[in-house]
Enzyme design. Structure first.
Site, mmCIF file in Angstrom:
data_model
loop_
_atom_site.group_PDB
_atom_site.id
_atom_site.type_symbol
_atom_site.label_atom_id
_atom_site.label_comp_id
_atom_site.label_asym_id
_atom_site.label_seq_id
_atom_site.Cartn_x
_atom_site.Cartn_y
_atom_site.Cartn_z
ATOM 1 N N ASP A 137 5.856 8.495 -40.655
ATOM 2 C CA ASP A 137 7.108 8.574 -41.377
ATOM 3 C C ASP A 137 7.033 7.486 -42.455
ATOM 4 O O ASP A 137 6.191 6.592 -42.384
ATOM 5 C CB ASP A 137 8.263 8.308 -40.404
ATOM 6 C CG ASP A 137 9.591 8.226 -41.110
ATOM 7 O OD1 ASP A 137 9.840 9.074 -41.970
ATOM 8 O OD2 ASP A 137 10.359 7.306 -40.804
ATOM 9 N N ASP A 190 13.461 10.408 -36.293
ATOM 10 C CA ASP A 190 12.207 11.054 -35.927
ATOM 11 C C ASP A 190 12.118 11.367 -34.446
ATOM 12 O O ASP A 190 11.056 11.718 -33.956
ATOM 13 C CB ASP A 190 11.029 10.162 -36.318
ATOM 14 C CG ASP A 190 10.924 10.035 -37.820
ATOM 15 O OD1 ASP A 190 11.136 11.039 -38.499
ATOM 16 O OD2 ASP A 190 10.658 8.923 -38.297
ATOM 17 N N CYS A 210 0.841 -1.199 0.000
ATOM 18 C CA CYS A 210 0.000 0.000 0.000
ATOM 19 C C CYS A 210 0.874 1.246 0.000
ATOM 20 O O CYS A 210 2.097 1.156 0.081
ATOM 21 C CB CYS A 210 -0.895 0.009 1.235
ATOM 22 S SG CYS A 210 0.078 -0.010 2.742
ATOM 23 N N ASP A 226 10.419 5.696 -36.984
ATOM 24 C CA ASP A 226 11.305 4.594 -36.639
ATOM 25 C C ASP A 226 12.262 4.950 -35.517
ATOM 26 O O ASP A 226 13.142 4.186 -35.183
ATOM 27 C CB ASP A 226 12.057 4.062 -37.862
ATOM 28 C CG ASP A 226 12.935 5.128 -38.482
ATOM 29 O OD1 ASP A 226 13.007 6.223 -37.915
ATOM 30 O OD2 ASP A 226 13.534 4.854 -39.530
#
Lengths: 46, 746
Positions: B440, B632, B37, B628
């Protein structure tokens, strides 16, 4: 109803046996990999 | 006890289980199964404070990650601190983690089983008195009471031990976890019943106490299983990291630590073993199980020369040899494992809110229970105890604190099975609002490899012979064009004196003649002289002997087999699609026409792509970028949802939210389906948890609810929330089934 003085403790003792049996079954691996059993047959295919 | 962990202080094991970070520090990920918890999370953080840095505890996967200084604070000492506090630490990257998981499962089942058996029996013994009008003999009543006490004891103290211990831990740490009211109610019910048994007057609550333990145990077991499904993958990935490898040194196999492996080493992997490093397969074909990396469950046949990945299992019948191509810490497995760890320790903002609510909630419940007791006590002490128990039990905020993590865990696990890796779960919440997708081209809509499409003989030589010579020249090059030519060649002639030509291309001697291979422009070939060159969708290379053109080779990128179907499905879904590529107009528009994408942009620099995306975002679109991951990276990082195709070591730098580890665009459709469902489930769960407490609390306060009914209601509510969370996606394995025809088609 004197028989209850025997039957109630007997029930408690039976529960103890049931619990012991369960713990034994668990630790001998009988409940391991329950999900795998359902996949076993397709897995055997090449 | 101490010796058990000291092994991890040796440099070699330290390298296997942790990674170096700046300043001589190292980072390690441990499983902590004793963390239940929010209070435990703070307990761990407090214990490691001052000794370790950047402590991150993840409740959902029960792991802790921290940085430490191996000189000042040996790892073994830190693990021991956690062990002594009862958090049951485990070092990952060992099969021990899986073994421990099994042990824990057995123990949990034993606890539930004992609780079920005892609870049933206690219930049976309690039943007669509910209908008793005074005709049961006092002796039998006493016997019934004592038997209940006897049976309730193992249920409470063996089966309920984890709950009691967690409650105590949370109280000791001065933080109010939800286990505090639960443990309190169990102990109050048990203690009051024991007292009433001894004194021979007053009601018994053994039945409520045992049933609460039983239902809570069963609920947590099921909840734990859904968490385990998500955590399992991480453990498997981490655990499958081989720690040793068999290196071939002068024809002799020798076992070494994987940290001793160097680029170019030859490594042998026995059947059934995991590959220790990324590399190139040598000599023979091999069957590999790459399911850990890609989610694809069928073994894949790999040809000699193919790239094989660390963590794949050799499922063939023979040992395989591979040439190491990356160091262990740079393998794709290591990259994905790190990303997963990052993903696992991430807490969605909504979850933090739920945790905070739960904490205040517990305090409010304790106050409310105290007030109820004070109000009822002067009127009816027996009823007061029942109300107190009912309030404590019914208000347990289990459902509330499970509502969100259970959904995210189930969604991540469902996505992982379909080849989608969720790196940043927050992105999942944005997927349903998605309106624009930017693709792309190279490596995303097309496969990363080129393929030989056309061979145009220009001289006396046949296409086949020309290809054999071209392949000979390119044989030792790693360029995509070279790989495509070598792959396509039927035979490869022996070549000598191969060298890179200063003017471009390569030069070499084959069968006594000097050949050259390179761009056709160098031979003065152009569209006017060679009509074939008008096909701009292909990349052209020419073969020449002493300046005389012999043949032209046209190479093109292959469309991913699933691309068309995915694009069509996304369009049907009402999403705007754009194709952004740095390639030429002909190539890009050709592809766009083929896929029916209306908005295609060519010759785009990364800056232009980014500007376009920013414009879309400024116009209020929620943008997903699919690339890819290498060139990018900025686009993916700035997108609302960045999706990367898997690309080896570059993955580590990719700042993507999701990775399509299955190397298939199908994952996008799965992602959309799962995300929409997950958002719905989170809302349903939160609504249910709040509604439940609003309705049940007044009932408990007014004394309408008996303790055992409250226990039943609380547990069913938690189970409902967890089982609702599990329904996040379409059926179990549709995407893999859907991949099969596509895979055959390639």
């Amino acid at each position: 109803m004197e028989i209850l003085y025997l039957l109630i403790p007997l029930g408690v003792v039976l529960v103890a046996f049931a619990g012991a049996a369960l713990v034994w079954a668990l630790h001998s691996g009988q409940y391991d990999g329950l999900d795998q059993q359902s996949r076993r047959m397709p897995d055997d295919e090449p | 006890m101490a010796g058990r962990w000291q092994l991890y202080d040796t440099p070699e094991m330290l390298a296997a289980v942790s990674t170096a970070v700046a300043g001589g520090q190292r980072e390690v990920l441990l499983a902590v199964d004793g963390v239940h918890c929010g209070a435990c999370v703070r307990g761990v953080e407090r214990r490691l404070a001052g000794r370790a840095s950047k402590v991150r505890v993840d409740l959902a996967s029960r792991t802790v990650e921290f940085g430490f200084d191996p000189v000042a604070q040996p790892l073994s000492g830190l693990i021991e601190i956690l062990e002594q506090a009862g958090y049951r630490p485990q070092v990952l990257a060992q099969d021990q983690a899986l073994l421990a998981a099994q042990q824990e499962r057995r123990a949990a089942l034993a606890r539930i089983g004992i609780a079920v058996i005892c609870a049933m029996q206690v219930m049976m013994l309690a039943w007669p008195e509910y209908f008793d009008a005074g005709e049961i003999e006092p002796g039998v009543v006493a016997l019934l009471h004592w038997s209940q006490w006897l049976l309730a004891t193992p249920a409470v103290f063996y089966s309920g031990w984890p709950i009691l211990a967690a409650g105590w831990r949370s109280l000791r740490d001065g933080s109010l976890g939800m286990d505090v009211p639960i443990a309190a109610s169990i102990l109050i019910a048990y203690g009051a019943s024991a007292w009433h048994t001894l004194s021979g007057s007053g009601a018994l609550y053994f039945d409520a106490a045992t049933m609460f333990v039983m239902l809570l145990g069963a609920g947590r077991y099921l909840e734990g299983r859904s968490r385990a499904q998500a955590g399992e993958r991480l453990r498997l990935l981490a655990g499958r990291r081989a720690l040793t490898a068999v290196r071939i040194e002068q024809e002799e196999p020798r076992t070494v630590s994987i940290s001793a492996l160097r680029l170019g080493d030859r490594v042998r992997v026995a059947p059934g073993e995991a590959l220790p490093a990324d590399g190139e397969l040598l000599d023979a074909v091999a069957d590999l199980d790459e399911s850990l990396l890609s989610g694809e469950s069928r073994p894949l046949r790999r040809q000699p020369g193919a790239t094989v990945l660390a963590g794949s299992i050799n499922v063939g019948i023979q040992a395989l040899d591979l040439r190491v191509r990356s160091e262990a810490s740079a393998s794709r497995l290591a990259a994905i494992t790190r990303l997963l760890q990052e993903a696992q320790r991430y807490k969605p903002p909504a979850q933090l809110l739920a945790d905070r609510i739960a904490r205040h909630f517990v305090l409010a419940v304790l106050l409310l229970a105290g007030l109820a007791l004070a109000w009822w006590w002067p009127r009816d002490p027996g009823q007061a105890l029942e109300v107190l128990l009912a309030v404590l039990v019914v208000s347990c905020p289990c459902a509330l604190s499970l509502a969100i993590p259970a959904v995210y865990a189930a969604a991540a696990s469902r996505l992982a099975a379909g080849g989608v890796l969720l790196v940043r779960p927050a992105a999942l919440a944005r997927v349903p609002e998605l309106s624009q997708v930017l693709f792309d081209k190279t490596g995303t809509l097309t496969l990363p490899d080129l393929q030989l499409g056309q061979v145009q003989p220009l001289g006396a030589l046949s296409g086949e012979d020309a290809l054999a010579i071209a392949a000979a020249l390119e044989q030792n090059l790693q360029h995509p064009i070279a790989r495509a030519l070598v792959r396509a060649a039927g035979r490869i002639d022996p070549a000598t004196e191969v060298e890179l030509a200063a003017e471009g291309g390569v030069r070499g001697q084959v069968a006594g003649r000097r050949y050259w291979l390179g761009p056709p422009e160098h031979l003065g070939l152009d569209r006017a002289r060679q009509p074939a060159l008008a096909d701009e969708a292909s990349t052209w290379v020419a073969l020449a002997v002493e300046g005389e053109p012999l043949a032209l080779f046209g190479l093109s990128a292959r469309l991913r087999p699933e691309a068309a179907a995915t694009v069509a499905a996304l369009q049907r879904d009402g999403l705007g699609l754009r194709l952004l590529s740095g390639d030429s107009e002909a190539t890009v528009s050709h592809l766009a026409r083929k896929l029916h994408i209306n908005q295609a942009f060519w010759r785009q620099t990364p800056e232009q792509k980014l500007a376009q995306q920013r414009q879309l975002q400024a116009d209020g679109f929620v943008v997903m970028a699919v690339g890819d991951g290498i060139n990018d990276a900025p686009l993916l990082a700035a997108a609302d949802i960045g999706v990367a195709m898997p690309g080896g070591a570059a993955l580590a730098q990719a700042r993507a939210d999701l990775i399509l580890v299955g190397d298939s665009l199908d994952g996008l459709l799965l992602l959309r389906a799962v995300a929409v469902k997950a958002a719905l489930r989170v809302r349903q769960n939160l609504a249910w948890a709040l509604l439940y407490n609003l309705v049940m609390l007044p009932l408990a306060l007014s004394g309408q609810l008996t303790p055992w009914l409250a226990a039943l209601g609380m547990s069913l509510s938690s189970l409902l929330v967890v089982s609702n969370a599990l329904r996040v996606g379409p059926g179990r394995q549709p995407s893999i089934a859907a991949q099969q025809p596509a895979a055959l088609a390639t």
